[in-house]
Design a protein around this motif. Structure first.
Motif, mmCIF file in Angstrom:
data_model
loop_
_atom_site.group_PDB
_atom_site.id
_atom_site.type_symbol
_atom_site.label_atom_id
_atom_site.label_comp_id
_atom_site.label_asym_id
_atom_site.label_seq_id
_atom_site.Cartn_x
_atom_site.Cartn_y
_atom_site.Cartn_z
ATOM 1 N N TRP A 56 -13.575 -56.278 -31.226
ATOM 2 C CA TRP A 56 -14.971 -56.009 -31.572
ATOM 3 C C TRP A 56 -15.248 -54.508 -31.577
ATOM 4 C CZ3 TRP A 56 -17.912 -58.534 -34.472
ATOM 5 C CH2 TRP A 56 -19.283 -58.262 -34.536
ATOM 6 N N LYS A 57 -14.608 -53.777 -30.682
ATOM 7 C CA LYS A 57 -14.759 -52.316 -30.680
ATOM 8 C C LYS A 57 -14.200 -51.721 -31.970
ATOM 9 C CE LYS A 57 -14.846 -51.700 -25.715
ATOM 10 N NZ LYS A 57 -14.144 -51.266 -24.521
ATOM 11 N N LYS A 60 -16.762 -52.360 -34.710
ATOM 12 C CA LYS A 60 -17.876 -51.420 -34.587
ATOM 13 C C LYS A 60 -17.465 -50.022 -35.039
ATOM 14 C CE LYS A 60 -19.750 -51.824 -30.498
ATOM 15 N NZ LYS A 60 -20.410 -52.183 -29.241
ATOM 16 N N SER A 65 -22.265 -46.554 -37.348
ATOM 17 C CA SER A 65 -23.572 -46.883 -36.777
ATOM 18 C C SER A 65 -24.210 -48.095 -37.458
ATOM 19 C CB SER A 65 -24.510 -45.681 -36.893
ATOM 20 O OG SER A 65 -24.697 -45.350 -38.254
ATOM 21 N N MET A 67 -24.299 -51.890 -38.390
ATOM 22 C CA MET A 67 -23.763 -53.200 -38.027
ATOM 23 C C MET A 67 -24.692 -54.256 -38.598
ATOM 24 S SD MET A 67 -20.908 -53.270 -36.343
ATOM 25 C CE MET A 67 -20.875 -54.863 -35.572
ATOM 26 N N SER A 71 -25.022 -59.324 -35.607
ATOM 27 C CA SER A 71 -23.737 -58.950 -35.017
ATOM 28 C C SER A 71 -23.440 -59.715 -33.734
ATOM 29 C CB SER A 71 -23.652 -57.448 -34.787
ATOM 30 O OG SER A 71 -24.623 -57.019 -33.871
ATOM 31 N N ARG A 75 -20.000 -61.835 -33.323
ATOM 32 C CA ARG A 75 -19.084 -61.562 -32.209
ATOM 33 C C ARG A 75 -18.498 -62.846 -31.627
ATOM 34 N NH1 ARG A 75 -15.924 -61.223 -28.709
ATOM 35 N NH2 ARG A 75 -15.917 -59.923 -26.868
#
Length: 94
Positions: A56-57, A60, A65, A67, A71, A75
């Motif tokens: 997930w990181k 992102k 910036s 999303m 979101s 996830r």
């Protein structure tokens, strides 16, 4: 692999399309799972693709910036991939 190539490399079953529609899952979510998700093999030859914290990181970071509005829901998605590359179903973790 380009954005449009990701899903074109996978066949989406009728069942998965129905579940995707019922659950309001956009195509981009499936693409993100295929591109960034972790894989967990099952005894029956299928794979479960899901987002770990690390995955997930990466998502992102990829989007910066920006999303999607949903979101949080994205996830918690996972999909089941058959041995032949067919997406069998799509669901949210409970």
């Amino acid at each position: 692999m380009t954005h449009t190539d990701i899903l074109s490399s996978c066949r989406v079953s009728r069942h998965a399309k129905i579940r995707q529609s019922q659950r309001g899952v956009p195509d981009i979510a499936l693409e993100l799972l295929v591109k960034f998700g972790s894989s967990e093999s099952s005894f029956d030859g299928t794979e479960r693709l899901y987002f770990s914290e690390r995955d997930w990181k990466r998502v992102k970071k990829h989007f910066g910036s920006w999303m999607p509005n949903k979101s949080g829901k994205l996830r918690d998605l996972y999909l089941i991939l058959a041995g032949d590359g067919t997406i069998v179903t799509v669901a949210h973790k409970h």
